[in-house]
Design an enzyme around this catalytic site. Structure first.
Site: not given
Length: 229
Positions: A8-10, A181
């Site tokens: 996951f990107d944060l 995103d």
């Protein structure tokens, strides 16, 4: 569900960085004695900051330069005589205290950590990101945090993802997926590295880039059903 490693990107995927950023910026300006015209000043700061991050991801500037330059240029462009290095320190110290979760983030991480392994992949600053994760309440569900600062490379560089994959308990490309995103960092990076991706696109913007996501969702609540389908 075939996936067992969820990368996951944060910022603006699990954590609402835009909300946190504005809170920290406002708090910093107040500490420096500036209270008027902050909305317009923050808008200018955001433009400058995004441009510097793009330059960093292209390898054109260092992260240490970026941290101070975004404030120096914002102040210089508006004729404000404030200490940009102090502003940078105050801002970074504030970020872990202004964490805002994206809706569904906690439930999603809890669910996926029960299925496999959840890792964080971020171009953000190592200690700041770890402190923000600790403040978020997500730490119990996250196995590891891979940062550009520690790896020496930034997304979408394939070497960043090679570094991140070595931090996982086990890794195979068919079992892994990147969720983020940003098309130009997360999804393009996944394409180049040869693993699947899920584009978190809550604003439903059109994809006019070269990046091709395997999945697309508008809400974090939609990720588990999409991956399980």
């Amino acid at each position: 569900m075939k996936h067992r490693l969820f990368l996951f990107d944060l910022d603006d995927t699990l954590l609402d960085f835009k909300a946190s950023e504005k809170l920290s910026f406002t708090r910093t300006m107040h500490e420096l004695g500036l209270r008027d015209g902050l909305d317009a000043l923050f808008t200018q700061y955001q433009v400058i900051n995004v441009g510097l991050w793009r330059s960093f991801e292209a390898g054109a500037v260092s992260k240490d330069f970026l941290k101070v330059e975004r404030f120096r240029k914002t102040f210089a462009d508006n004729g404000i005589e404030l200490d940009s290095e102090l502003a940078s320190r105050l801002y970074l110290d504030s970020l872990p205290d202004t964490v805002v979760l994206v809706d569904g983030a906690r439930q999603l991480c809890e669910t996926l950590s029960g299925i496999g392994e959840v890792g964080i992949i971020t171009n953000g600053m190592e200690q700041i990101q770890k402190r923000r994760i600790a403040s978020s309440g997500l730490r119990d569900y996250i196995s590891f945090v891979s940062t550009s600062e520690a790896s020496g490379y930034a997304k979408p560089d394939v070497r960043f993802f090679e570094y991140a994959s070595k931090m996982a308990r086990s890794f195979s490309k068919p079992d892994s997926i990147i969720v983020g995103d940003r098309l130009d960092a997360d999804i393009l990076g996944a394409n180049r590295y040869g693993i699947e991706s899920c584009w978190f696109n809550p604003e439903r913007v059109a994809n006019e880039s070269e990046a091709i996501p395997s999945y697309e969702v508008g809400s974090l609540h939609d990720i588990v059903p999409a991956l399980a389908a």
